[in-house]
Design a protein around this motif. Structure first.
Motif, PDB file in Angstrom:
ATOM      1  N   GLU A  98     -17.329  19.612   4.842  1.00  0.00           N
ATOM      2  CA  GLU A  98     -16.438  18.480   5.135  1.00  0.00           C
ATOM      3  C   GLU A  98     -15.502  18.166   3.972  1.00  0.00           C
ATOM      4  O   GLU A  98     -15.895  18.261   2.812  1.00  0.00           O
ATOM      5  CB  GLU A  98     -17.299  17.227   5.420  1.00  0.00           C
ATOM      6  CG  GLU A  98     -16.512  15.987   5.815  1.00  0.00           C
ATOM      7  CD  GLU A  98     -17.415  14.779   6.071  1.00  0.00           C
ATOM      8  OE1 GLU A  98     -18.307  14.507   5.240  1.00  0.00           O
ATOM      9  OE2 GLU A  98     -17.227  14.116   7.103  1.00  0.00           O
ATOM     10  N   TYR A 150     -23.136   3.755   0.092  1.00  0.00           N
ATOM     11  CA  TYR A 150     -22.067   4.083   1.048  1.00  0.00           C
ATOM     12  C   TYR A 150     -21.369   2.796   1.470  1.00  0.00           C
ATOM     13  O   TYR A 150     -21.744   2.123   2.424  1.00  0.00           O
ATOM     14  CB  TYR A 150     -22.643   4.837   2.260  1.00  0.00           C
ATOM     15  CG  TYR A 150     -21.550   5.483   3.102  1.00  0.00           C
ATOM     16  CD1 TYR A 150     -20.920   6.655   2.688  1.00  0.00           C
ATOM     17  CD2 TYR A 150     -21.138   4.909   4.302  1.00  0.00           C
ATOM     18  CE1 TYR A 150     -19.914   7.243   3.441  1.00  0.00           C
ATOM     19  CE2 TYR A 150     -20.130   5.489   5.066  1.00  0.00           C
ATOM     20  CZ  TYR A 150     -19.529   6.655   4.630  1.00  0.00           C
ATOM     21  OH  TYR A 150     -18.529   7.235   5.386  1.00  0.00           O
ATOM     22  N   GLY A 206     -12.455   3.757  10.158  1.00  0.00           N
ATOM     23  CA  GLY A 206     -13.554   4.532   9.596  1.00  0.00           C
ATOM     24  C   GLY A 206     -13.163   5.584   8.579  1.00  0.00           C
ATOM     25  O   GLY A 206     -14.009   6.318   8.093  1.00  0.00           O
ATOM     26  N   TYR A 228     -21.539   9.674  -1.664  1.00  0.00           N
ATOM     27  CA  TYR A 228     -21.797  10.912  -0.920  1.00  0.00           C
ATOM     28  C   TYR A 228     -23.043  11.628  -1.430  1.00  0.00           C
ATOM     29  O   TYR A 228     -23.267  12.800  -1.126  1.00  0.00           O
ATOM     30  CB  TYR A 228     -20.546  11.810  -0.955  1.00  0.00           C
ATOM     31  CG  TYR A 228     -19.450  11.178  -0.128  1.00  0.00           C
ATOM     32  CD1 TYR A 228     -19.333  11.462   1.227  1.00  0.00           C
ATOM     33  CD2 TYR A 228     -18.597  10.217  -0.682  1.00  0.00           C
ATOM     34  CE1 TYR A 228     -18.378  10.837   2.005  1.00  0.00           C
ATOM     35  CE2 TYR A 228     -17.640   9.583   0.092  1.00  0.00           C
ATOM     36  CZ  TYR A 228     -17.533   9.901   1.437  1.00  0.00           C
ATOM     37  OH  TYR A 228     -16.597   9.273   2.214  1.00  0.00           O
ATOM     38  N   SER A 251     -13.391  14.806   2.642  1.00  0.00           N
ATOM     39  CA  SER A 251     -13.238  13.375   2.857  1.00  0.00           C
ATOM     40  C   SER A 251     -12.139  12.899   1.903  1.00  0.00           C
ATOM     41  O   SER A 251     -12.408  12.548   0.756  1.00  0.00           O
ATOM     42  CB  SER A 251     -14.572  12.668   2.607  1.00  0.00           C
ATOM     43  OG  SER A 251     -14.518  11.345   3.080  1.00  0.00           O
TER      44      SER A 251
HETATM   45  C1  AVJ Z   1     -17.174   9.478   9.184  1.00  0.00           C
HETATM   46  C2  AVJ Z   1     -15.692  11.027   8.165  1.00  0.00           C
HETATM   47  C3  AVJ Z   1     -15.617   8.732   7.551  1.00  0.00           C
HETATM   48  O1  AVJ Z   1     -16.065  10.986   5.251  1.00  0.00           O
HETATM   49  O2  AVJ Z   1     -17.180   9.226   4.662  1.00  0.00           O
HETATM   50  C4  AVJ Z   1     -20.334  10.241   5.415  1.00  0.00           C
HETATM   51  C5  AVJ Z   1     -18.543  11.057   7.096  1.00  0.00           C
HETATM   52  N1  AVJ Z   1     -19.774  12.314   5.322  1.00  0.00           N
HETATM   53  N2  AVJ Z   1     -21.034  10.833   4.444  1.00  0.00           N
HETATM   54  C6  AVJ Z   1     -16.880  10.090   5.481  1.00  0.00           C
HETATM   55  C7  AVJ Z   1     -19.536  11.190   5.967  1.00  0.00           C
HETATM   56  C8  AVJ Z   1     -20.701  12.080   4.396  1.00  0.00           C
HETATM   57  C9  AVJ Z   1     -17.533   9.992   6.869  1.00  0.00           C
HETATM   58  N3  AVJ Z   1     -16.521   9.834   7.939  1.00  0.00           N
END
Ligand code: AVJ
Length: 336
Positions: free
Chosen positions: A283, A57, A164, A209, A285
């Motif tokens: 989610e 990450y 972020g 991810y 992204s």
């Molecule tokens: C906090 C929205 C920027 O989208 O990378 C991290 C959340 N989701 N791993 C992203 C997240 C899975 C992150 N954010």
């Protein structure tokens, strides 16, 4: 070590009801969706911090490295005596870099829905930057909110800081809407400083991810566990597995929970039935390019003034300011 629970009043019941209404509405969509806000209970926030430490990450590390390399130029571009407004007060590392470099900032205005989180981070900042006026605003920044005039008093310029790549969670039209609101808060002479993750090779994105230690998988599944804890639902989390593919057509990673077998559950008015292999969506992204970021800014009535990247251009920090006359106020055009 942990603060006693419930010293701070819980969100008003109406707020909680609205939250559960939103959850039910999301689950009735196709695919059934759970808002990413359900990631962040106490356990989810701790898991997110661990995600940021995973080697795969890269986002947090690279954005911090961009701040380390360029924060002086950013401070210079922003100018003296600004009010820095931050929707969603994060862990504060990037903000601290920025505050440390700014020329006599007039105030810092964190905006967060969690009063506890807000007050904690405000008091830590006050201790470290004794000259700084810290004006926390307790509000859900995803809905329209007001910044009290007192918080902006003495500032020459209002700057909304949104690091972020959090904006990546919003689908493009909603991202424009949110950015437009930030632009309005910044005002005519103001600016928005925005961190966005960039499009890059798919292997890098998908690994980010789906880290080898399984932290992102646990984080994703925790959204369901959180729903169970809050609503009393008994969704069988063992029936789901984490999957986070790059969806090229939308230039985004989708965090999904895939049914390992046929599953069915009910939550309020939502009746969810998934065949094996079908998924819940937790989610988006979205990732940006220089072009799509400029396009997004333009649609929000902003122009790119400057942008800073790491050497590989994996992440970017954009300084956006209200555009010239080209910007037309949004009309009430029908939304599909
Ligand atoms: C906090 C929205 C920027 O989208 O990378 C991290 C959340 N989701 N791993 C992203 C997240 C899975 C992150 N954010």
């Amino acid at each position: 070590m942990s603060a006693p629970e419930r010293r701070v009043p819980e969100a008003r019941p109406s707020g909680q009801d609205a939250r559960i209404d939103g959850l039910v509405a999301g689950l009735r969509q196709s695919p059934p969706s759970i808002s990413p806000s359900w990631f962040y209970d106490r356990r989810g926030s701790a898991l997110f911090e661990r995600i940021c430490e995973q080697p795969e990450y890269y986002l947090t590390r690279i954005e911090l490295s961009i701040m380390d390399a360029h924060v002086r130029e950013m401070a210079e571009a922003l100018g003296p005596r600004i009010a820095l407004i931050e929707p969603g007060a994060g862990s504060g590392l990037k903000t601290r870099r920025l505050l440390g470099a700014l020329d006599s900032p007039a105030s810092y205005v964190p905006v967060d829905i969690s009063r506890e989180h807000l007050l904690e981070s405000a008091s830590r900042l006050r201790a470290d930057y004794q000259e700084l006026h810290v004006h926390p605003v307790c509000a859900d920044f995803t809905a329209p909110f007001d910044v009290p005039a007192a918080a902006l008093e003495g500032a020459r310029r209002n700057v909304v800081y949104f690091p972020g790549s959090t904006l990546g969670n919003w689908a493009p039209q909603d991202a424009v809407e949110l950015l437009r609101r930030f632009a309005r808060i910044a005002g005519p002479g103001g600016a928005v400083l925005l961190g966005l993750d960039m499009v890059k090779p798919v292997e890098v994105l998908e690994r980010a991810y789906d880290d080898a230690a399984g932290v992102t998988a646990a984080f994703n599944l925790n959204a369901l566990e959180h729903v169970n804890r809050v609503t009393g639902s008994r969704i069988d989390t063992s029936a789901f597995r984490h999957f986070a593919p790059w969806v090229a057509a939308h230039e985004r990673i989708e965090m999904r929970l895939v049914a390992r077998r046929d599953v069915a559950f009910e939550l309020g008015a939502a009746r969810v039935r998934l065949r094996r292999g079908e998924h819940l969506l937790t989610e988006y992204s979205h990732k940006y390019t220089a072009e799509s970021a400029a396009q997004l800014a333009a649609e929000a009535g902003l122009v790119v003034q400057q942008a800073w990247f790491d050497p590989e251009r994996w992440f970017g920090v954009w300084l956006l300011a209200p555009g010239g006359g080209a910007y037309a106020e949004p009309t009430d055009a029908p939304v599909s």
